[in-house]
Every structure is written in structure tokens, then in C-alpha cells.
Design an enzyme around this catalytic site. Sequence first.
Site, short mmCIF file in Angstrom:
data_model
loop_
_atom_site.label_atom_id
_atom_site.label_comp_id
_atom_site.label_asym_id
_atom_site.label_seq_id
_atom_site.Cartn_x
_atom_site.Cartn_y
_atom_site.Cartn_z
N SER A 29 75.36 24.30 21.99
CA SER A 29 74.01 23.93 21.59
C SER A 29 72.96 25.00 21.86
CB SER A 29 73.60 22.63 22.28
OG SER A 29 73.60 22.78 23.69
N HIS A 33 76.70 18.15 18.14
CA HIS A 33 75.84 18.98 17.30
C HIS A 33 76.51 19.33 15.97
CE1 HIS A 33 72.42 19.75 20.02
NE2 HIS A 33 73.32 19.62 20.99
N LYS A 60 71.49 12.31 17.56
CA LYS A 60 71.11 13.56 16.90
C LYS A 60 71.13 13.35 15.39
CE LYS A 60 72.20 16.66 20.72
NZ LYS A 60 72.36 15.64 21.77
#
Length: 396
Positions: free
Chosen positions: A185, A213, A244
Site C-alpha cells: 500500500s 488494495h 476500500k
Amino acid sequence: MFENVRDDLAATLTEIRDAGLFKPERVIGTPQSAEITVTSGNGGQVLNFCANNYLGLADHPAVVAAAKDALDRWGYGMASVRFICGTQDVHKELEQRLSQFLGQEDTILYSSCFDANGGVFETLLDERDAVISDALNHASIIDGIRLSKARRHRYANRDLADLEKQLQDTQDARRRLIVTDGVFSMDGYIAPLREICDLADRYDAMVMVDDSHAVGFVGPTGRGTPELHGVTDRVDIVTGTLGKALGGASGGYVAARREIVALLRQRSRPYLFSNSLAPVIAAASLTVLDLLETSDDLRDRLRANTELFRTRMTEAGFEILPGEHAIAPVMIGDAARAGRLAELLLERGVYVIGFSYPVVPHGAARIRVQLSAAHSTEDVERAIAAFVDARAALDA
């Protein structure tokens, strides 16, 4: 007693501020979106380039509508853990849908991916086993490994030769688990999963990927890094977040082999001793999956924004870590300079954050820009122009 402790804590906080490492929390007064209003300091209305809202779903009308409907149907919260009276149909449906989406046999929901990673290692591994972890793995993986009694080994980031050495050194272990972030990340780098799986096959090890991610937008249909590398059927455990790309609320999951999930339901402490995921999040997440499975538009828009930003910023003379991910780290080096540049950008209507130690190594401070499908081309162009202007002001 606390008066002595107070002085020590105050001194530590002063050291953090003096080193340029203090992390203020800015307050926003609007829904999470491409454009937000910062109500603290001198923020005002700004473009948001620092949220994990990759697909722009945090305020998507269909997701918000699904959440409102879910409140009427399922209520606000469960007030219970899953095995007592905290399981509704909507939880089981989401677990089934995630399993199908990720190509895994079963899925178990957690309050967060931090909890998911915290609940895996202690359940599956003991002192007879070994876990081999990438050096840049997320803090939740590191903490989860610490909770287990397994032997701990680490290999340099994405270094396959070092990974193979750790596999050779642990051949006496009963079980071995290789664990890696799918996307790192702070850098936007993608793990070489095909090669990792090849080594795992050669040395009879399991593979675990935290794909927080990636799921939703990486890979041809957004199934994440295992899909990107064509190894979905070779990865034993996938952990991830609903906080996310998949709506941006909260919640996490472990999608894995059927027997692994079954054992987690019986022995994983963060699952057994934490309240169920709020039903409103579970229901809205089902709508998120509907959106992802019926159109590529959001993924295509995110890829276009990412390519535009990376290309134009490089042409403008900024150092961007190489790659194609929507995380585009603008490398600054000095922590104080990164923090000041972020302040100048906020004054110019672009909200970003300077990252410094201990989040990244000393001397590797950066501004981590995160692109979103919610950004327009004009938004991206405005951000690039603001970077150029802010750099000139910083160097003046």
C-alpha cells in the site's frame, strides 16, 4: 503515578512534532467523494486524492439506497457475535457471493481486515509450523503473526531468491505458510504471485494473500491479484476488506479452502469475540458486487485516470514509483518537506497526505496519491497543476 507518565508522553509527542512526523487528523463535513469539504483548519472545498475510494462507491447512489433499505429490513446492528445470535441471512449471502467472486470455496466475515489477519495465524499454526512473510507486509499481518506460536521468517520485499532460501531453511516444519500483500500500500507494487505459487508448489507450502488494495479493480474483472496472475486456484487464503474499493465502509473477510474457513469459525478469536458485521454493510456490499459483476466502466475509468496522472507527473519531473496501480507515490524523501508540500497542496484545493516514518522508512517520505474512478479528467489535471505550483512555492 500518571503525572510522571504524562511528562514522558508529552516529551515523546514533542519529539514527533519536532521531527516533522506528527500526523494531524483533518475533519471533513461531507460524504467521502472525489470532492469533499474539509471543516478543520483552512481546508474548505477540495479535491480528494488520498482516500481508498478506488471505484468511487463510497457515496454511489445505488449503494446508499441499498444501505437505507437494509436498515428497514435488517436493523442497525446485531448486538451479538455470530455463533450466539449474530448471524442473519444477509451475512450468509454475502459470504457466498464473496466466495463466488473471489473463486474460493468459502468465506468468513470479520469486523475488519485487521481482525481477519489477526485471526488466521494463531488458528492455523503452532510451534511446529513456520510462517514466511514479506518484509513490507501490512501491520495487521505482522501483528497476526506475533499472536501465533509459529516460527517467524521474513523475506525481502518481492525477493524470490530470499523467499526460496526461507523455504529451504524451514523444511523441517509441519506446515509452512507464505504470506504477502497482493499490493503493497505504500508503494503500489504488486506481488509476483505466480512465482510465489511456483515456489510454494516446489516446497509444499501454502500461500496467503492480503488483497485489500486490489479486489474490485485489479485483474481483468476486478477479482484481484490472483486473477491478474492467473493463480486463483493456487492461492489457499485470501484476506481483504470491504472498506476500500468494495464500498468503503468497514468489515473484512477470509476467503479460503473450505476446511480453513470451517476451523476459523470454531477457533478464530476476533471472529468468536467480536460483534457481527453490521447488516447494513453486508447488504450494501451485495449491491457493490452486483455493480462490479455487471459493468467494467468504473474499472476502465480508474485505469484511465491512473495512467494520466502517472504519465503527466513523470513528464513534470516528479519521481513516481513505477507501476500501474492507482496508488501513485510521489517520492519526496524528507519528512518535513513532504508535510509542507501537502499543506501547500491543500491551500491549492487538493487534499493529500504526506507519509513519513514509521509508516514508511526514514528518508523515504512521500505523498501517496490515490486515484479514483470518481475523479474526472479535469480533476486529475487540476491535481497535476497544483503539484507543479506547490513545488514551485516550496522551492522559492
